[in-house]
Design an enzyme around this catalytic site. Structure first.
Site, PDB file in Angstrom:
ATOM      1  CG  ASP A  89      94.274  58.997   4.000  1.00 33.32           C
ATOM      2  OD1 ASP A  89      93.630  58.089   3.429  1.00 33.32           O
ATOM      3  OD2 ASP A  89      95.449  58.864   4.388  1.00 33.32           O
ATOM      4  CB  SER A 147     104.026  60.449   6.436  1.00 32.59           C
ATOM      5  OG  SER A 147     102.638  60.207   6.511  1.00 32.59           O
ATOM      6  CG  ASP A 153     100.211  65.703  12.001  1.00 34.84           C
ATOM      7  OD1 ASP A 153     101.069  66.584  12.242  1.00 34.84           O
ATOM      8  OD2 ASP A 153     100.204  65.024  10.963  1.00 34.84           O
ATOM      9  NE  ARG A 198      92.948  57.249   6.314  1.00 34.06           N
ATOM     10  CZ  ARG A 198      93.760  57.287   7.359  1.00 34.06           C
ATOM     11  NH1 ARG A 198      93.335  56.908   8.558  1.00 34.06           N
ATOM     12  NH2 ARG A 198      95.003  57.691   7.233  1.00 34.06           N
TER      13      ARG A 198
END
Ligand code: ARG
Length: 410
Positions: A123, A174, A14, A94
């Site tokens: 996220d 993932s 990605d 995060r």
């Protein structure tokens, strides 16, 4: 003097594709930023990949110690666990990443930041909310959320543009990892009826094949922070790493749950968090000795609130600061040793002791040393039971259903 953007770069498909896409669609000069929160990457490989994809450069920030000291330990002190299972590894990293993205954007005089989150997860919310709180002037671009391509579309774009596709993309899941844990989702896990296949687990042994002999370790805490294992003082990063390895080898730390995402979706998530699960159990055991009943009760509520705010991307808030002040205050006497037993997928507490323990043997014992005034119990019970007796006499016993009718099966 182009227009610069700082992209949080993991090195995966990605974000690698995003480098080229940000250049082509928006004309940005892309500064790739890799934040090391313990996810063991080969940074020279990443640099090569980022540059081939079109990045101006790769900036690497070692954030392991910051992560442990400013995010993981406060969450541990708060006993923060989301919906009784998830120790919040991804969620905790995060806000730190957002903070560092803003910092690098300032250093590089960038006007925008980017991340590789989709538009369906938590996220994106954590990144966007944290960034907008810390540096509201920065534009936020989320290529994956914008382009809405399938995986095959992405691979096609990569091929057509000679972007190196990371081999690890053969992974059917993932995943996200840092020192506090590993998150795994998607693929066959999307069906909650399907048991997680063996290839989901990389940090933990199958409890069936784990050693027959349990391992015992003594973890020393000071004010709610782990300090040493078996009397060996360790910095936080090393301590967490050691426990991930050791507890992982005993199959400890597997979590499988359907959780409620902030965006309203229920999703099936699998986690591996050997150190987190072990330390959370040990920390709670020490709190049993050192906190009063009122503190234990109230802190349980605070823990839940704390876990929610971490999960929901509200790290940089005054509400968090207020709760953290309470939590820190509760930790003043949470110092001592906890002996954990790791065996075949479970962590149990073998023993606990604390210099400021509220456990009093003279009060608790049934032996000769008993200091508890049992005669005084009579008066206590009389007053404690007073309203109960009154209710029974005036109400409960006069009702036709009788005292067992709490939930009548009609
Ligand atoms: N469900 C977890 C959370 O919201 C983990 C998400 C991690 N992402 C992943 N690609 N597995 O914090």
């Amino acid at each position: 003097m182009g227009n610069k953007i700082v992209l949080a770069y993991s090195g995966g498909l990605d974000t690698t594709v995003a480098i080229r896409w940000l250049k082509e669609s928006y004309g940005y000069d892309v500064i790739a930023l890799t934040i090391d929160v313990g996810n063991e990457k080969d940074f020279t490989v990443l640099e090569e990949r980022a540059r081939t994809a079109g990045a101006e450069k790769l900036v690497v920030r070692d954030a392991k110690q910051l992560f442990i000291e400013h995010f993981v330990w406060p969450a541990l002190q708060a006993d923060a666990v989301y919906e009784d299972g998830y120790p919040l590894a991804t969620a905790l990293a995060r806000p730190l990443m957002a903070y560092l993205m803003c910092e690098v954007a300032r250093e590089e005089s960038a006007t925008a930041v980017a991340h590789g989150c989709t538009g369906k997860g938590n996220d994106q919310v954590r990144f966007d909310v944290s960034i907008s709180a810390l540096a509201p002037h920065l534009k936020i671009v989320a290529p994956v959320r914008e382009w809405k391509w399938s995986r095959d579309d992405e691979i096609e774009f990569a091929r057509a543009n000679d972007i190196p596709i990371p081999v690890t993309q053969a992974n059917p899941y993932s995943t996200d990892e840092n020192l506090w844990g590993r998150s795994i989702e998607a693929g066959v896990l999307e069906d909650p009826w399907v048991e997680p296949p063996d290839d989901v687990w990389t940090w933990t042994s199958d409890p069936r094949g784990a050693p027959d002999e349990p391992a015992y370790r003594t973890i020393t805490f000071e004010r709610g922070r782990p300090l040493a294992i078996d009397d060996e003082r360790l910095d936080g990063v090393t301590l967490v790493r050691r426990l991930n390895e050791l507890a992982g080898a005993h199959g400890v730390g597997r979590v499988d749950q359907v959780e409620n995402r902030l965006v309203g979706i229920k999703s099936r998530e699998v986690y591996e968090a050997p150190a987190a699960v072990t330390l959370l159990a040990a920390h709670r055991a020490l709190e049993q000795l050192t906190l009063t009943r009122e503190q234990v009760r109230f802190k349980q509520r605070v823990s839940q609130e704390y876990a929610d705010l971490i999960y929901n991307g509200r790290w940089f808030t005054t509400h968090h600061r207020d709760l953290a002040a309470y939590v820190q205050s509760t930790q003043r006497h949470v110092s001592g040793d906890v002996r954990v037993r790791l065996h075949r997928g479970t962590v149990t507490i073998a023993g606990k002791r604390a210099p400021d323990s509220l456990y009093s043997l003279e009060q608790a014992t049934y032996g000769r040393e008993d200091q508890f005034d049992q005669d005084a119990a009579l008066g206590f019970i009389k007053i404690w039971g007073l309203p109960v007796r009154l209710q029974a006499e005036r109400q409960l016993l006069r009702e036709a259903e009788g005292p067992l009718a709490i939930a009548s099966p009609e």
